[in-house]
Design a protein around this motif. Sequence first.
Motif, mmCIF file in Angstrom:
data_model
loop_
_atom_site.group_PDB
_atom_site.id
_atom_site.type_symbol
_atom_site.label_atom_id
_atom_site.label_comp_id
_atom_site.label_asym_id
_atom_site.label_seq_id
_atom_site.Cartn_x
_atom_site.Cartn_y
_atom_site.Cartn_z
ATOM 1 N N ALA A 162 -80.686 111.133 4.976
ATOM 2 C CA ALA A 162 -80.484 111.479 3.576
ATOM 3 C C ALA A 162 -81.484 110.793 2.649
ATOM 4 C CB ALA A 162 -79.062 111.124 3.150
ATOM 5 N N ASP A 163 -82.183 109.787 3.150
ATOM 6 C CA ASP A 163 -83.174 109.083 2.347
ATOM 7 C C ASP A 163 -84.466 109.893 2.320
ATOM 8 O OD1 ASP A 163 -84.984 107.403 1.136
ATOM 9 O OD2 ASP A 163 -84.610 105.690 2.448
ATOM 10 N N PRO A 164 -84.874 110.382 1.157
ATOM 11 C CA PRO A 164 -86.091 111.202 1.092
ATOM 12 C C PRO A 164 -87.354 110.448 1.508
ATOM 13 C CG PRO A 164 -85.357 110.588 -1.112
ATOM 14 C CD PRO A 164 -84.256 110.204 -0.173
ATOM 15 N N LYS A 165 -87.279 109.119 1.534
ATOM 16 C CA LYS A 165 -88.442 108.331 1.934
ATOM 17 C C LYS A 165 -88.521 108.145 3.453
ATOM 18 C CE LYS A 165 -88.562 105.683 -2.383
ATOM 19 N NZ LYS A 165 -88.508 104.320 -2.986
ATOM 20 N N ALA A 166 -87.476 108.536 4.165
ATOM 21 C CA ALA A 166 -87.479 108.377 5.622
ATOM 22 C C ALA A 166 -88.559 109.261 6.234
ATOM 23 C CB ALA A 166 -86.117 108.750 6.188
ATOM 24 N N PRO A 167 -89.359 108.720 7.160
ATOM 25 C CA PRO A 167 -90.425 109.517 7.789
ATOM 26 C C PRO A 167 -89.840 110.636 8.654
ATOM 27 C CG PRO A 167 -90.205 107.377 8.863
ATOM 28 C CD PRO A 167 -89.317 107.337 7.668
ATOM 29 N N GLU A 168 -89.997 111.866 8.214
ATOM 30 C CA GLU A 168 -89.320 112.994 8.856
ATOM 31 C C GLU A 168 -89.650 113.137 10.337
ATOM 32 O OE1 GLU A 168 -89.299 116.776 7.029
ATOM 33 O OE2 GLU A 168 -88.791 116.021 5.038
ATOM 34 N N ASP A 169 -90.924 113.044 10.690
ATOM 35 C CA ASP A 169 -91.310 113.247 12.088
ATOM 36 C C ASP A 169 -90.604 112.259 13.005
ATOM 37 O OD1 ASP A 169 -92.893 115.318 11.339
ATOM 38 O OD2 ASP A 169 -94.801 114.253 11.528
ATOM 39 N N ARG A 170 -90.453 111.025 12.556
ATOM 40 C CA ARG A 170 -89.793 110.009 13.376
ATOM 41 C C ARG A 170 -88.295 110.283 13.487
ATOM 42 N NH1 ARG A 170 -92.802 104.392 11.513
ATOM 43 N NH2 ARG A 170 -94.906 105.274 11.472
ATOM 44 N N MET A 171 -87.694 110.722 12.374
ATOM 45 C CA MET A 171 -86.275 111.045 12.400
ATOM 46 C C MET A 171 -86.010 112.224 13.329
ATOM 47 S SD MET A 171 -84.944 108.768 10.397
ATOM 48 C CE MET A 171 -86.261 107.671 10.993
ATOM 49 N N VAL A 172 -86.893 113.215 13.272
ATOM 50 C CA VAL A 172 -86.753 114.384 14.137
ATOM 51 C C VAL A 172 -86.870 113.982 15.604
ATOM 52 C CG1 VAL A 172 -87.844 116.552 14.838
ATOM 53 C CG2 VAL A 172 -87.536 116.048 12.409
ATOM 54 N N ARG A 173 -87.834 113.130 15.900
ATOM 55 C CA ARG A 173 -88.020 112.685 17.283
ATOM 56 C C ARG A 173 -86.784 111.915 17.779
ATOM 57 N NH1 ARG A 173 -92.427 112.142 20.586
ATOM 58 N NH2 ARG A 173 -93.823 112.766 18.895
ATOM 59 N N ALA A 174 -86.258 111.041 16.923
ATOM 60 C CA ALA A 174 -85.061 110.293 17.312
ATOM 61 C C ALA A 174 -83.880 111.234 17.536
ATOM 62 C CB ALA A 174 -84.721 109.257 16.241
ATOM 63 N N LEU A 175 -83.730 112.236 16.671
ATOM 64 C CA LEU A 175 -82.656 113.218 16.844
ATOM 65 C C LEU A 175 -82.813 113.988 18.146
ATOM 66 C CD1 LEU A 175 -82.151 114.832 13.308
ATOM 67 C CD2 LEU A 175 -80.461 113.539 14.620
ATOM 68 N N SER A 176 -84.043 114.300 18.506
ATOM 69 C CA SER A 176 -84.265 115.051 19.752
ATOM 70 C C SER A 176 -83.845 114.224 20.960
ATOM 71 C CB SER A 176 -85.734 115.473 19.874
ATOM 72 O OG SER A 176 -86.588 114.360 20.111
ATOM 73 N N HIS A 177 -84.092 112.913 20.903
ATOM 74 C CA HIS A 177 -83.668 112.055 22.011
ATOM 75 C C HIS A 177 -82.147 111.888 22.016
ATOM 76 C CE1 HIS A 177 -87.461 110.787 23.812
ATOM 77 N NE2 HIS A 177 -87.974 110.748 22.586
ATOM 78 N N LEU A 178 -81.541 111.832 20.847
ATOM 79 C CA LEU A 178 -80.082 111.781 20.780
ATOM 80 C C LEU A 178 -79.476 113.052 21.368
ATOM 81 C CD1 LEU A 178 -79.459 110.204 17.259
ATOM 82 C CD2 LEU A 178 -78.650 109.291 19.439
ATOM 83 N N ALA A 179 -80.129 114.183 21.109
ATOM 84 C CA ALA A 179 -79.612 115.459 21.585
ATOM 85 C C ALA A 179 -79.534 115.516 23.111
ATOM 86 C CB ALA A 179 -80.468 116.607 21.062
ATOM 87 N N ILE A 180 -80.473 114.841 23.789
ATOM 88 C CA ILE A 180 -80.447 114.862 25.257
ATOM 89 C C ILE A 180 -79.700 113.674 25.834
ATOM 90 C CG2 ILE A 180 -82.623 116.133 25.345
ATOM 91 C CD1 ILE A 180 -83.996 113.523 26.210
ATOM 92 N N GLN A 181 -79.123 112.861 24.940
ATOM 93 C CA GLN A 181 -78.347 111.698 25.378
ATOM 94 C C GLN A 181 -76.883 111.821 24.957
ATOM 95 O OE1 GLN A 181 -79.267 109.391 27.338
ATOM 96 N NE2 GLN A 181 -81.502 109.376 27.323
ATOM 97 N N GLY A 182 -76.384 113.064 24.956
ATOM 98 C CA GLY A 182 -74.965 113.278 24.723
ATOM 99 C C GLY A 182 -74.580 113.683 23.319
ATOM 100 N N CYS A 183 -75.556 113.855 22.425
ATOM 101 C CA CYS A 183 -75.239 114.181 21.031
ATOM 102 C C CYS A 183 -75.730 115.575 20.640
ATOM 103 C CB CYS A 183 -75.847 113.142 20.091
ATOM 104 S SG CYS A 183 -75.174 111.484 20.282
ATOM 105 N N GLU A 184 -75.918 116.443 21.598
ATOM 106 C CA GLU A 184 -76.452 117.776 21.293
ATOM 107 C C GLU A 184 -75.533 118.544 20.338
ATOM 108 O OE1 GLU A 184 -78.222 121.743 23.564
ATOM 109 O OE2 GLU A 184 -77.388 120.082 24.723
#
Length: 225
Positions: free
Chosen positions: A129-151
């Motif tokens: 929700a923080d507009p200053k958060a680096p989007e590419d890094r957040m997306v990458r972290a979400l992708s790893h969460l998705a394959i670690q049980g959070c899909e």
Amino acid sequence: PPELVVMLDHPKYRRAAAIAHAARGDAAFADVLCKAVRKMPRADVVRVAPRLVRLGEEAGDALIDGLSARKTFVRQAFALVLAHLKLRRAVVPLLHRLTAEDAAIHRELARVMGSFGNAAFRPLVRQLADPKAPEDRMVRALSHLAIQGCEKQVDELTRDGDARIASMATRALSMRDEARAYEETVSGKRALDGSDAVVAFSRRFEEELRGTAPEADLVTAEEER
């Protein structure tokens, strides 16, 4: 023995002394060991840091403090130790490191965040929700969460009322295969690109933990030459 503590200050004997200390699994030595690791070259850090896992959760404060180390590979090493310990109180410090990191290890920090699974999902969503958060890094972290049980949770974010968050979640789901391939490269299931020093470090870390690491030291990274 006090002699081992003294040896931690000697560049020639520091690695051997640190390995001997870590083998004892005594968290009382966490501070002195972590300080010694900060002084080591890359080849020594990747030999010693995996052994810090034996110190357990009681070493958490010293390990978390290591995320602020000056050397990039030292920050990476402490992040890897915390990931293997699954120390929940390390999630927020790791997330802060992920957003602030100015070196290429942010890829590994994203993978480490994913390894915490559900424990990391809510803190990461709050960061989205923080507009200053680096989007590419957040997306990458979400992708790893998705394959670690959070899909399922990531999929629900694709319908979030915030269009920016929904877009990031959609991108993360599209990157699942890439995230799996990256995980397999670190674990040793896929061939390693010899020019990727960040992945090479994490891969050797895993080999050290498994006891399958080669005798030769990890090749010095270009930035250390």
